[in-house]
Scaffold this motif. Structure first.
Motif, mmCIF file in Angstrom:
data_model
loop_
_atom_site.group_PDB
_atom_site.id
_atom_site.type_symbol
_atom_site.label_atom_id
_atom_site.label_comp_id
_atom_site.label_asym_id
_atom_site.label_seq_id
_atom_site.Cartn_x
_atom_site.Cartn_y
_atom_site.Cartn_z
ATOM 1 N N MET A 269 -23.071 5.907 41.231
ATOM 2 C CA MET A 269 -23.822 4.674 41.503
ATOM 3 C C MET A 269 -25.028 4.897 42.430
ATOM 4 S SD MET A 269 -20.652 2.021 42.118
ATOM 5 C CE MET A 269 -21.786 0.660 42.360
ATOM 6 N N SER A 270 -25.430 6.141 42.613
ATOM 7 C CA SER A 270 -26.536 6.409 43.545
ATOM 8 C C SER A 270 -27.850 5.781 43.076
ATOM 9 C CB SER A 270 -26.722 7.918 43.718
ATOM 10 O OG SER A 270 -27.001 8.553 42.478
ATOM 11 N N GLU A 271 -28.029 5.635 41.762
ATOM 12 C CA GLU A 271 -29.260 5.025 41.250
ATOM 13 C C GLU A 271 -29.364 3.552 41.625
ATOM 14 O OE1 GLU A 271 -31.904 6.273 39.831
ATOM 15 O OE2 GLU A 271 -31.135 8.315 39.899
ATOM 16 N N LEU A 272 -28.209 2.928 41.884
ATOM 17 C CA LEU A 272 -28.220 1.497 42.215
ATOM 18 C C LEU A 272 -28.466 1.241 43.701
ATOM 19 C CD1 LEU A 272 -25.153 0.323 40.091
ATOM 20 C CD2 LEU A 272 -27.574 0.207 39.472
ATOM 21 N N PHE A 273 -28.252 2.237 44.522
ATOM 22 C CA PHE A 273 -28.323 2.028 45.971
ATOM 23 C C PHE A 273 -29.708 1.543 46.425
ATOM 24 C CE2 PHE A 273 -24.836 5.447 46.600
ATOM 25 C CZ PHE A 273 -23.868 4.504 46.286
ATOM 26 N N CYS A 274 -30.755 2.115 45.855
ATOM 27 C CA CYS A 274 -32.116 1.773 46.289
ATOM 28 C C CYS A 274 -32.565 0.398 45.796
ATOM 29 C CB CYS A 274 -33.109 2.822 45.799
ATOM 30 S SG CYS A 274 -32.979 4.404 46.665
ATOM 31 N N LYS A 275 -31.807 -0.195 44.878
ATOM 32 C CA LYS A 275 -32.201 -1.483 44.310
ATOM 33 C C LYS A 275 -31.585 -2.664 45.042
ATOM 34 C CE LYS A 275 -32.706 0.603 39.729
ATOM 35 N NZ LYS A 275 -32.287 0.576 38.299
ATOM 36 N N VAL A 276 -30.704 -2.372 45.994
ATOM 37 C CA VAL A 276 -30.043 -3.444 46.751
ATOM 38 C C VAL A 276 -30.961 -3.886 47.887
ATOM 39 C CG1 VAL A 276 -28.011 -4.068 48.113
ATOM 40 C CG2 VAL A 276 -27.789 -2.496 46.167
ATOM 41 N N SER A 277 -30.978 -5.181 48.148
ATOM 42 C CA SER A 277 -31.787 -5.709 49.249
ATOM 43 C C SER A 277 -31.066 -5.489 50.578
ATOM 44 C CB SER A 277 -32.041 -7.200 49.035
ATOM 45 O OG SER A 277 -32.764 -7.742 50.113
ATOM 46 N N VAL A 278 -31.826 -5.026 51.582
ATOM 47 C CA VAL A 278 -31.268 -4.745 52.904
ATOM 48 C C VAL A 278 -32.159 -5.377 53.969
ATOM 49 C CG1 VAL A 278 -30.681 -2.935 54.563
ATOM 50 C CG2 VAL A 278 -30.232 -2.579 52.138
ATOM 51 N N GLY B 262 -29.469 3.837 53.719
ATOM 52 C CA GLY B 262 -30.256 5.068 53.752
ATOM 53 C C GLY B 262 -31.233 5.151 52.607
ATOM 54 N N CYS B 263 -30.786 4.772 51.418
ATOM 55 C CA CYS B 263 -31.661 4.839 50.253
ATOM 56 C C CYS B 263 -32.818 3.853 50.363
ATOM 57 C CB CYS B 263 -30.851 4.563 48.986
ATOM 58 S SG CYS B 263 -31.656 5.129 47.465
ATOM 59 N N VAL B 264 -32.530 2.657 50.841
ATOM 60 C CA VAL B 264 -33.582 1.638 50.977
ATOM 61 C C VAL B 264 -34.595 2.049 52.049
ATOM 62 C CG1 VAL B 264 -34.054 -0.752 51.624
ATOM 63 C CG2 VAL B 264 -32.110 -0.233 50.138
ATOM 64 N N VAL B 265 -34.118 2.642 53.139
ATOM 65 C CA VAL B 265 -35.036 3.113 54.190
ATOM 66 C C VAL B 265 -35.987 4.158 53.626
ATOM 67 C CG1 VAL B 265 -35.172 4.478 56.317
ATOM 68 C CG2 VAL B 265 -33.565 2.575 56.159
ATOM 69 N N LEU B 266 -35.467 5.120 52.909
ATOM 70 C CA LEU B 266 -36.302 6.193 52.369
ATOM 71 C C LEU B 266 -37.269 5.676 51.302
ATOM 72 C CD1 LEU B 266 -33.703 9.107 52.092
ATOM 73 C CD2 LEU B 266 -35.260 8.554 53.971
ATOM 74 N N LYS B 267 -36.785 4.775 50.458
ATOM 75 C CA LYS B 267 -37.663 4.216 49.426
ATOM 76 C C LYS B 267 -38.790 3.398 50.061
ATOM 77 C CE LYS B 267 -36.937 0.361 47.455
ATOM 78 N NZ LYS B 267 -36.458 -0.827 46.690
ATOM 79 N N THR B 268 -38.468 2.595 51.062
ATOM 80 C CA THR B 268 -39.482 1.769 51.720
ATOM 81 C C THR B 268 -40.485 2.639 52.477
ATOM 82 O OG1 THR B 268 -37.782 0.070 52.028
ATOM 83 C CG2 THR B 268 -39.835 -0.215 53.233
ATOM 84 N N TYR B 269 -39.991 3.714 53.067
ATOM 85 C CA TYR B 269 -40.898 4.619 53.773
ATOM 86 C C TYR B 269 -41.867 5.288 52.803
ATOM 87 C CZ TYR B 269 -42.557 8.172 56.999
ATOM 88 O OH TYR B 269 -43.357 8.973 57.787
ATOM 89 N N LYS B 270 -41.384 5.633 51.614
ATOM 90 C CA LYS B 270 -42.264 6.195 50.592
ATOM 91 C C LYS B 270 -43.353 5.195 50.215
ATOM 92 C CE LYS B 270 -40.862 6.478 46.332
ATOM 93 N NZ LYS B 270 -41.913 5.745 45.563
ATOM 94 N N GLU B 271 -42.999 3.925 50.146
ATOM 95 C CA GLU B 271 -43.985 2.881 49.851
ATOM 96 C C GLU B 271 -45.025 2.784 50.973
ATOM 97 O OE1 GLU B 271 -41.820 -0.727 49.268
ATOM 98 O OE2 GLU B 271 -40.708 0.025 47.531
ATOM 99 N N LEU B 272 -44.570 2.909 52.212
ATOM 100 C CA LEU B 272 -45.500 2.889 53.343
ATOM 101 C C LEU B 272 -46.496 4.035 53.233
ATOM 102 C CD1 LEU B 272 -46.515 1.997 56.160
ATOM 103 C CD2 LEU B 272 -44.727 3.455 57.138
ATOM 104 N N LEU B 273 -46.004 5.234 52.929
ATOM 105 C CA LEU B 273 -46.893 6.394 52.833
ATOM 106 C C LEU B 273 -47.910 6.219 51.708
ATOM 107 C CD1 LEU B 273 -44.303 9.262 53.356
ATOM 108 C CD2 LEU B 273 -46.039 8.473 54.989
#
Length: 231
Positions: A85-94, A196-207
């Protein structure tokens, strides 16, 4: 007799006029030369400052792109280490994850916003690292990549500070955020993986936003410096 006197006065006046012209010609030439030298000097200064502006921005943009590439690889490593389920982790709202959008009207405000946003993510990187330390083996490549991206991001924040001082020397130097950063409360394992996944994905968006913003700054601010120096 009167005629002779008048003739002599006219002759003297003509001689004085010629002497004045002879005196003024070198002075006029010297003044023209000084004006040309002043204009050339101004252009050289403008070109130098514009080149310095472009160089500083290019260095910062280069590191931004590098960290952005590293963050993409980090997300891949993160997902690969989280199991099913790792692909779903980044799609959850945090909640409590910093906003990746850059704010401000003036270039100085937007550059300061970049610096502030980078600072906001550092405590979250630390929290993700601590959580993954409990979930991963000590030799996990994820922990190594997390540490590396965190260090690169701090170097990027330092470059942003240096760039800010270079472009806006009369404005206050940005200081690290002193207020408390809102971190999530204690989480179970699933919540930690999602966080963790949402933090990394959002940071990529910031960059990605930072990279686009620096390109805009390079076209606007460096040209403005050149124009202001010339006029």
């Amino acid at each position: 007799m009167q005629f002779a006197c008048d003739s002599e006065r006219r002759m003297n006046g003509h001689v004085k006029s010629m002497r004045f012209q002879q005196f003024m010609e070198p002075a006029t030439t010297l003044l023209s030369l000084l004006l040309v030298m002043a204009v050339d000097s101004t252009r050289i200064v403008a070109a130098s400052r514009n080149q310095q502006c472009g160089t500083s921005l290019q260095q910062t943009l280069k590191l931004t792109r590098l960290v952005q590439k590293e963050s993409i690889n980090l997300i891949k490593t993160y997902k690969a280490s989280q199991g099913e389920m790792s692909e779903l982790f980044c799609k959850v709202s945090v909640n409590n994850v910093p906003d990746p959008n850059i704010s401000g009207l003036e270039p100085s405000e937007r550059l300061l916003s970049i610096y502030t946003h980078l600072q906001d993510f550092f405590p979250h990187f630390k929290r993700v690292y601590e959580q993954q330390t409990d979930l991963q083996s000590p030799a996990s490549p994820l922990l190594r990549e997390l540490s590396h991206v965190s260090a690169s991001s701090r170097n990027l924040a330092a470059l942003i500070t240096s760039l800010y001082q270079s472009l806006f020397p009369n404005l206050p130097v940005p200081e690290p955020a002193g207020g408390p950063t809102t971190l999530p409360p204690p989480q179970n394992v699933f919540q930690q993986k999602v966080y963790g996944c949402v933090v990394l994905k959002t940071y990529k968006e910031l960059l990605s936003n930072v990279s686009r913003e620096l390109r805009t700054l390079k076209s606007k601010v460096c040209r403005r410096i050149q124009i202001n120096t010339l006029f």
